[in-house]
Enzyme design. Structure first.
Site, PDB file in Angstrom:
ATOM      1  N   ASN A   7      18.342 -18.669  95.672  1.00 27.65           N
ATOM      2  CA  ASN A   7      17.278 -18.218  94.780  1.00 27.65           C
ATOM      3  C   ASN A   7      16.334 -17.341  95.612  1.00 27.65           C
ATOM      4  OD1 ASN A   7      15.031 -17.980  93.151  1.00 27.65           O
ATOM      5  ND2 ASN A   7      14.954 -20.136  92.598  1.00 27.65           N
ATOM      6  N   ARG A  95      20.326 -16.770  91.641  1.00 25.16           N
ATOM      7  CA  ARG A  95      19.345 -16.528  90.583  1.00 25.16           C
ATOM      8  C   ARG A  95      18.909 -15.072  90.683  1.00 25.16           C
ATOM      9  NH1 ARG A  95      13.138 -18.409  90.176  1.00 25.16           N
ATOM     10  NH2 ARG A  95      12.736 -17.445  88.168  1.00 25.16           N
ATOM     11  N   HIS A 184      11.435 -16.270  83.530  1.00 26.15           N
ATOM     12  CA  HIS A 184      11.553 -17.728  83.735  1.00 26.15           C
ATOM     13  C   HIS A 184      12.638 -18.327  82.836  1.00 26.15           C
ATOM     14  CE1 HIS A 184       7.087 -17.942  85.114  1.00 26.15           C
ATOM     15  NE2 HIS A 184       7.869 -18.052  86.174  1.00 26.15           N
ATOM     16  N   ARG A 248      -2.112 -13.195  89.287  1.00 24.73           N
ATOM     17  CA  ARG A 248      -1.873 -12.163  88.266  1.00 24.73           C
ATOM     18  C   ARG A 248      -2.831 -12.336  87.093  1.00 24.73           C
ATOM     19  NH1 ARG A 248       4.509 -12.930  87.643  1.00 24.73           N
ATOM     20  NH2 ARG A 248       4.299 -14.412  89.336  1.00 24.73           N
ATOM     21  N   GLU A 391      15.872 -25.463  87.893  1.00 22.93           N
ATOM     22  CA  GLU A 391      16.549 -24.165  87.802  1.00 22.93           C
ATOM     23  C   GLU A 391      17.819 -24.156  88.650  1.00 22.93           C
ATOM     24  OE1 GLU A 391      12.735 -22.663  88.878  1.00 22.93           O
ATOM     25  OE2 GLU A 391      12.860 -21.067  87.401  1.00 22.93           O
TER      26      GLU A 391
END
Ligand code: ADP
Length: 411
Positions: A7, A95, A184, A248, A391
């Site tokens: 990932n 990923r 996501h 962000r 994940e």
């Protein structure tokens, strides 16, 4: 045999090893370039025992990943014991952040597929090159081993045009490909399946299941899901839209951006840096991008930390409202990600006012139940689920599926 999951993020690569037959994790680790330039720290965590740490010279991901695999092979005797971590890799699962409009499901990565992935670099200029480097590193370190990619955008392949088009000239979509993609997806896909399992709603059951899933971590997004299909996601053309995040801004009035460019003399590069790295929890609190730290400061009386949490909760709450309306109601609200899974306070702030959607949080359960669990009151029409997102497990599972398919396909 094992599955290796890679990932690759913008300054780190997380890796995991899973047993091919049972999908149980056997080791996990991380390569981190946060310290000195060209130096990386590799941390390897076996399922039992202490993590092993090593500093290495690694100017790029390729060298780092190759080193991490060597470390896995050379770690005697604990990790070297084949019954503990089987180092015969059958498949590598990656990923990948962006698959554009084209890639709608997990894929086998071969030379033409790498070429296709390269076409998406402009859509995720930090993450796609990192993912490609990880692919090439795995090809070098494990020659001949099947490589599979899971794309975060793929879970949103079925969102309708009304949700993915922006009200700008249509030619922006036709000519420049500007549309909502959503992000996501791997986490939202896992939570969708896990929520259905927790609620006893088997796929294809007669009762439609309406979920709003909030993935609240360093980056955050929410997805509206109806019967296992994503209807929309709060992130958009880029992962900058939607919730306020660690650094962000999330959604802001686009007029503000025009104003600071035109009237305040900010350059595009400065604005880019501010919106990505100096806004959100950090920008408001002036303290940190880390939710835990901002929360602790707020509880100790720091006014702007408190304000940051208030804005954060307000924005999550209002977007949950919008998504629930898109679904025509709510059967379960899901919290996942580092903040969603762990912050009792944030969950309670977010749920204040959601009673109108049938969300009734049980204060005691909210404070005591660990993921995976249900923290709604017994008579709450909508359930409130805490789910520990996995994940890497999703990537391992899909990598295994494709490995078995390619074996059968190949006779
Ligand atoms: P990423 O998006 O990088 O995967 P995570 O999902 O791990 O990140 O989430 C990181 C965020 O979760 C950080 O802001 C961190 O402060 C927050 N977090 C982790 N544990 C807690 C906790 N116990 N209470 C509140 N926030 C937490």
């Amino acid at each position: 045999m094992s599955i290796l999951v890679l990932n690759a993020g913008s300054s780190s690569v997380k890796f995991g090893v899973f047993d091919f037959d049972t999908l149980e994790p056997t080791a996990r680790g991380m390569l981190d370039w946060a310290g000195a330039a060209r130096r990386a720290t590799i941390t390897l965590k076996p399922p039992h025992g202490e993590p092993v740490r090593q500093e290495i010279d690694a100017p790029d991901y390729r060298t780092g990943v190759i080193h991490a695999l060597k470390m896995l092979k050379q770690c005697p005797p604990r990790l070297g014991d084949p019954s503990f971590v089987d180092r015969r890799f059958r498949v590598v699962g990656h990923r990948l952040i962006h698959g554009g409009e084209e890639i709608r499901r997990p894929v086998v990565i071969d030379a033409p597929m790498k070429k296709t992935i390269r076409r998406f670099i402009h859509l995720a200029p930090l993450h796609i090159p990192a993912g490609l480097e990880a692919i090439e590193a795995a090809e070098t370190a494990l020659p001949g081993v099947l490589q599979v990619g899971l794309f975060d955008t793929a879970f949103f392949a079925d969102i309708p045009p009304a949700a993915y088009l922006y009200p700008v000239p249509y030619s922006w979509y036709e000519e420049w490909g500007i549309r909502r993609f959503g992000f996501h997806g791997t986490s939202h896909a896992y939570c969708t399946e896990r929520a259905a399992e927790m609620l006893g709603a088997a796929p294809g059951s007669s009762r439609p299941l309406r979920l709003v899933i909030c993935h609240l971590g360093q980056g955050s997004s929410a997805t509206a899901v109806r019967d296992g299909v994503a209807i929309t996601n709060t992130m958009g053309f880029t992962p900058l839209e939607g919730f306020m995040m660690g650094t962000r801004s999330g959604t802001v009035d686009p007029g503000i951006l025009l104003y600071v460019l035109r009237e305040k003399g900010l350059s595009v590069a400065e604005l880019d840096d501010i919106l990505h790295h100096k806004s959100g929890l950090l920008g408001i609190s002036g303290l940190s991008s880390d939710f835990r730290q901002v929360e602790a400061a707020a509880l100790a009386g720091h006014a702007r930390a408190r304000l940051a949490i208030d804005i954060y909760a307000y924005r999550v709450r209002t977007m949950i409202g919008a998504l629930a309306v898109t679904l025509g109601g709510l059967d379960a609200l899901v919290f996942t990600g580092g903040i969603g899974e762990n912050s009792v306070w944030l969950r309670s702030e977010v749920c204040k006012g959601l009673e109108c959607l049938g969300v009734h949080l049980d204060a005691q359960r909210n404070a005591s139940v660990a993921p995976d669990g249900d923290v709604a009151t017994g008579d709450s029409p909508a359930r409130v689920l805490l789910i520990h997102t996995r994940e890497d497990y999703m990537i391992a599972r899909e990598a295994r599926r494709l490995a078995l398919e390619s074996q059968h396909g190949g006779g």
